[in-house]
Design a protein around this motif. Structure first.
Motif, PDB file in Angstrom:
ATOM      1  N   PHE A  91       0.555  36.699   9.248  1.00 34.85           N
ATOM      2  CA  PHE A  91       0.963  35.417   9.681  1.00 34.85           C
ATOM      3  C   PHE A  91       0.808  35.281  11.181  1.00 34.85           C
ATOM      4  N   PHE A  92       1.114  36.572  11.995  1.00 35.59           N
ATOM      5  CA  PHE A  92       0.924  36.164  13.723  1.00 35.59           C
ATOM      6  C   PHE A  92      -1.335  37.178  13.463  1.00 35.59           C
ATOM      7  N   SER A  93      -1.853  37.372  12.600  1.00 32.60           N
ATOM      8  CA  SER A  93      -3.473  37.019  12.881  1.00 32.60           C
ATOM      9  C   SER A  93      -4.192  36.326  14.017  1.00 32.60           C
ATOM     10  N   ALA A  94      -4.681  36.489  14.012  1.00 35.20           N
ATOM     11  CA  ALA A  94      -5.725  36.132  15.388  1.00 35.20           C
ATOM     12  C   ALA A  94      -6.080  34.683  15.158  1.00 35.20           C
ATOM     13  N   ALA A  95      -6.266  33.941  13.988  1.00 36.06           N
ATOM     14  CA  ALA A  95      -5.801  32.772  13.634  1.00 36.06           C
ATOM     15  C   ALA A  95      -5.172  32.108  13.287  1.00 36.06           C
ATOM     16  N   ALA A  96      -3.885  32.957  12.949  1.00 37.07           N
ATOM     17  CA  ALA A  96      -2.771  31.859  12.811  1.00 37.07           C
ATOM     18  C   ALA A  96      -2.376  31.627  14.448  1.00 37.07           C
ATOM     19  N   SER A  97      -2.490  32.623  15.421  1.00 38.49           N
ATOM     20  CA  SER A  97      -1.772  32.621  16.686  1.00 38.49           C
ATOM     21  C   SER A  97      -2.353  31.325  17.102  1.00 38.49           C
ATOM     22  N   ALA A  98      -4.256  31.417  17.274  1.00 43.49           N
ATOM     23  CA  ALA A  98      -4.843  30.472  17.382  1.00 43.49           C
ATOM     24  C   ALA A  98      -4.103  28.753  17.040  1.00 43.49           C
ATOM     25  N   LYS A  99      -3.894  28.991  15.826  1.00 47.42           N
ATOM     26  CA  LYS A  99      -2.947  27.411  15.306  1.00 47.42           C
ATOM     27  C   LYS A  99      -1.915  27.476  15.839  1.00 47.42           C
ATOM     28  N   TYR A 100      -0.917  28.201  16.180  1.00 46.46           N
ATOM     29  CA  TYR A 100       0.087  28.153  17.336  1.00 46.46           C
ATOM     30  C   TYR A 100       0.404  27.683  17.804  1.00 46.46           C
ATOM     31  N   ALA A 101      -0.472  28.254  19.170  1.00 42.96           N
ATOM     32  CA  ALA A 101      -1.098  28.150  20.607  1.00 42.96           C
ATOM     33  C   ALA A 101      -1.488  26.177  20.380  1.00 42.96           C
ATOM     34  N   GLN A 102      -1.823  25.776  19.702  1.00 46.02           N
ATOM     35  CA  GLN A 102      -2.370  24.369  19.926  1.00 46.02           C
ATOM     36  C   GLN A 102      -1.158  23.479  19.558  1.00 46.02           C
ATOM     37  N   ALA A 103      -0.105  23.937  18.570  1.00 39.57           N
ATOM     38  CA  ALA A 103       1.047  23.112  18.204  1.00 39.57           C
ATOM     39  C   ALA A 103       2.167  23.415  20.112  1.00 39.57           C
ATOM     40  N   ILE A 104       1.836  24.372  20.390  1.00 39.94           N
ATOM     41  CA  ILE A 104       2.501  24.924  21.103  1.00 39.94           C
ATOM     42  C   ILE A 104       2.274  23.702  22.226  1.00 39.94           C
ATOM     43  N   ALA A 105       1.472  24.211  22.906  1.00 34.99           N
ATOM     44  CA  ALA A 105       0.983  23.193  24.674  1.00 34.99           C
ATOM     45  C   ALA A 105       0.932  22.393  24.618  1.00 34.99           C
ATOM     46  N   PRO A 106       0.933  21.330  23.723  1.00 36.36           N
ATOM     47  CA  PRO A 106       1.822  19.767  24.200  1.00 36.36           C
ATOM     48  C   PRO A 106       3.550  19.921  24.325  1.00 36.36           C
ATOM     49  N   ILE A 107       4.360  21.169  23.386  1.00 39.40           N
ATOM     50  CA  ILE A 107       5.638  21.114  23.599  1.00 39.40           C
ATOM     51  C   ILE A 107       5.576  21.538  25.208  1.00 39.40           C
ATOM     52  N   ALA A 108       5.114  22.185  25.888  1.00 40.14           N
ATOM     53  CA  ALA A 108       5.571  23.019  26.820  1.00 40.14           C
ATOM     54  C   ALA A 108       5.466  21.978  27.910  1.00 40.14           C
ATOM     55  N   ALA A 109       4.045  21.027  27.657  1.00 38.64           N
ATOM     56  CA  ALA A 109       3.866  19.628  28.490  1.00 38.64           C
ATOM     57  C   ALA A 109       4.759  19.060  28.514  1.00 38.64           C
ATOM     58  N   ARG A 110       5.324  18.672  27.177  1.00 37.64           N
ATOM     59  CA  ARG A 110       6.630  17.776  26.966  1.00 37.64           C
ATOM     60  C   ARG A 110       8.198  18.236  28.115  1.00 37.64           C
ATOM     61  N   VAL A 111       7.377  19.719  27.667  1.00 38.96           N
ATOM     62  CA  VAL A 111       9.325  20.170  28.482  1.00 38.96           C
ATOM     63  C   VAL A 111       9.381  20.215  29.400  1.00 38.96           C
ATOM     64  N   MET A 199       3.747  27.419  10.400  1.00 42.70           N
ATOM     65  CA  MET A 199       3.917  28.452  10.284  1.00 42.70           C
ATOM     66  C   MET A 199       4.722  29.177   8.680  1.00 42.70           C
ATOM     67  N   LEU A 200       5.264  28.061   8.727  1.00 49.10           N
ATOM     68  CA  LEU A 200       6.476  28.591   7.440  1.00 49.10           C
ATOM     69  C   LEU A 200       5.788  29.062   6.138  1.00 49.10           C
ATOM     70  N   GLY A 201       4.912  27.756   5.758  1.00 48.97           N
ATOM     71  CA  GLY A 201       4.094  27.741   5.355  1.00 48.97           C
ATOM     72  C   GLY A 201       2.977  30.209   4.978  1.00 48.97           C
ATOM     73  N   GLU A 202       2.457  29.432   6.587  1.00 44.15           N
ATOM     74  CA  GLU A 202       1.840  30.783   6.703  1.00 44.15           C
ATOM     75  C   GLU A 202       2.163  32.238   6.309  1.00 44.15           C
ATOM     76  N   ILE A 203       4.103  31.999   6.887  1.00 42.03           N
ATOM     77  CA  ILE A 203       4.497  33.248   6.180  1.00 42.03           C
ATOM     78  C   ILE A 203       5.070  33.708   4.655  1.00 42.03           C
ATOM     79  N   ILE A 204       4.814  32.238   3.666  1.00 46.51           N
ATOM     80  CA  ILE A 204       4.778  32.763   2.613  1.00 46.51           C
ATOM     81  C   ILE A 204       3.547  33.394   1.533  1.00 46.51           C
ATOM     82  N   ARG A 205       2.452  32.690   2.187  1.00 50.43           N
ATOM     83  CA  ARG A 205       1.254  33.273   1.822  1.00 50.43           C
ATOM     84  C   ARG A 205       1.177  34.398   2.265  1.00 50.43           C
ATOM     85  N   ALA A 206       0.925  34.797   3.406  1.00 53.75           N
ATOM     86  CA  ALA A 206       1.139  36.204   4.025  1.00 53.75           C
ATOM     87  C   ALA A 206       1.917  37.116   3.277  1.00 53.75           C
ATOM     88  N   PHE A 207       2.929  36.464   2.286  1.00 54.07           N
ATOM     89  CA  PHE A 207       4.104  37.721   1.729  1.00 54.07           C
ATOM     90  C   PHE A 207       3.338  37.035  -0.011  1.00 54.07           C
TER      91      PHE A 207
END
Length: 391
Positions: A91-111, A199-207
């Motif tokens: 759940f910290f693979s390159a593909a998963a991390s790229a998806k997290y980055a897309q979600a985080i960028a607008p949060i940082a811009a807002r904060v 991310m929670l779904g990614e964690i569950i699927r990883a396990f």
């Protein structure tokens, strides 16, 4: 021996690099020195710090098993650790991390984009401190109503983890851990039914992919992420921003060429990393750097000192965007290398980018000097309570 009153860990400084510089100077005289305040020998030279971090059989994290993290990866070695590590790597693979980055960028811009212009701003409380929790709320699909309560739970648990023998913080910490775990378990149950694409779904699927799913293991993984990625991320961002503001030439280069952002962050993680060091349990009588260490004793593996070892980092006091040679040890080394490092890098990168975009004239407030110390904000890290800037 270093008396408690003379310990570098007892001092405040205007620079996040001062602790590492001071400890590295001690390490030049002796590789291992007992520090009365830390109640352990400090391992100070890079080669010895690296060796201890790699040798988990001799320098163990097993002592975490005595507290609330007994089922967490940090407390395990061998096959149980490897089983959990494989799931975390998924759940910290390159593909998963790229998806997290897309979600985080607008949060940082807002904060950080919402900071007032041309104003005096205390950057920790007005932006940095709430940012990691907002990231986790979004990535894990947690309702916003957890926000303030989640911050309280995490702070009480980490305070307890940092002082496990202090009865005054044990009861609140234990209660907070139980409440956060119960809340998280409810989310995990629901997310497994919903097959959430977060991310929670990614964690569950990883396990599940590792045939390692259990409600307890997934709950522990999520709680561990919250505990390990909250205050550490706050201090990493504070340290990174401080490092750039204290080195205006580097800041100007990053502003002129945003491709240097990652190099600046990596150098900041060396120059100002909040993880000053890590305790390890010595499992057998051993000699390190000519110093005998007894089985059952604790040592403090001093990452801050290692980061200013001139044998590995030439001119270590200089903040250099073009630094070559050894990678930093801010996320550890060996089997217990921080599994959340990809997420931490994404969060800090998004925050720095958003902050510099929003505040093109960002600078330190000369009327409010910086102050860094070990134990800032009540946690066992080197950092600051406040970052006063002018926007």
């Amino acid at each position: 021996m270093i008396p408690a009153a003379e310990s570098a860990f007892a001092r405040r400084s205007s620079s996040p690099a001062a602790l590492g510089r001071t400890l590295a100077a001690v390490g030049e005289r002796a590789p291992i020195v007992f520090d009365e305040l830390m109640n352990a020998p400090l391992v100070l030279r890079h080669r010895d710090v690296s060796a201890a971090l790699r040798d988990t059989a001799t320098f163990s994290t097993r002592f975490y098993g005595m507290g609330p993290m007994s089922a967490a990866m940090i407390a395990l070695d061998g096959p149980p650790h490897q089983r959990l590590r494989r799931a975390h790597n998924r759940f910290f693979s390159a593909a998963a991390s790229a998806k997290y980055a897309q979600a985080i960028a607008p949060i940082a811009a807002r904060v950080f984009g919402g900071l007032p212009a041309d104003a005096e701003v205390e950057l920790v409380e007005q932006g940095i401190a709430r940012y990691p929790m907002e990231v986790f709320l979004t990535l894990l699909g947690i309702p916003d109503d957890l926000g303030d309560q989640g911050l309280t739970w995490v702070r009480e648990i980490i305070t307890w983890l940092g002082s496990p023998m202090d009865a005054s913080v044990a009861a609140p910490g234990q209660q907070a851990f139980a409440q956060l775990s119960e809340y998280t378990a409810t989310l995990v149950r629901q997310a497994r039914v919903d097959r959430s694409d977060n991310m929670l779904g990614e964690i569950i699927r990883a396990f599940e992919a590792e045939d390692a799913y259990s409600l307890e293991d997934v709950t522990t993984a999520v709680v561990s992420l919250l505990l390990g990625g909250f205050e550490t991320t706050i201090q990493m961002m504070s340290a990174t921003v401080s490092a750039l503001l204290l080195n205006p030439d580097a800041l100007a280069r990053v502003r002129a060429d945003t491709s240097l952002t990652e190099a600046a962050i990596e150098e900041a993680f060396r120059w100002a990393n909040p993880t000053a060091g890590l305790y390890r349990l010595v499992t057998r009588d051993v000699e390190l750097a000519g110093t005998p260490l007894a089985a059952g004793s604790m040592v403090y593996v001093c990452i801050a000192a290692a980061h200013f070892d001139a044998q590995v980092y030439p001119e270590p006091e200089a903040f250099r965007l073009d630094r070559r040679g050894g990678a930093h040890l801010g996320f550890g080394l060996g089997p217990h290398y921080c599994v959340g490092a990809p997420l931490a890098r994404i969060e800090v990168s998004a925050a720095v980018t958003a902050l510099l975009d929003a505040c093109p004239r960002l600078r330190l407030n000369p009327a409010a000097p910086l102050s860094f110390r070990y134990g800032a904000r009540g946690f066992v890290q080197h950092g600051t309570e406040a970052l006063p800037v002018l926007t």
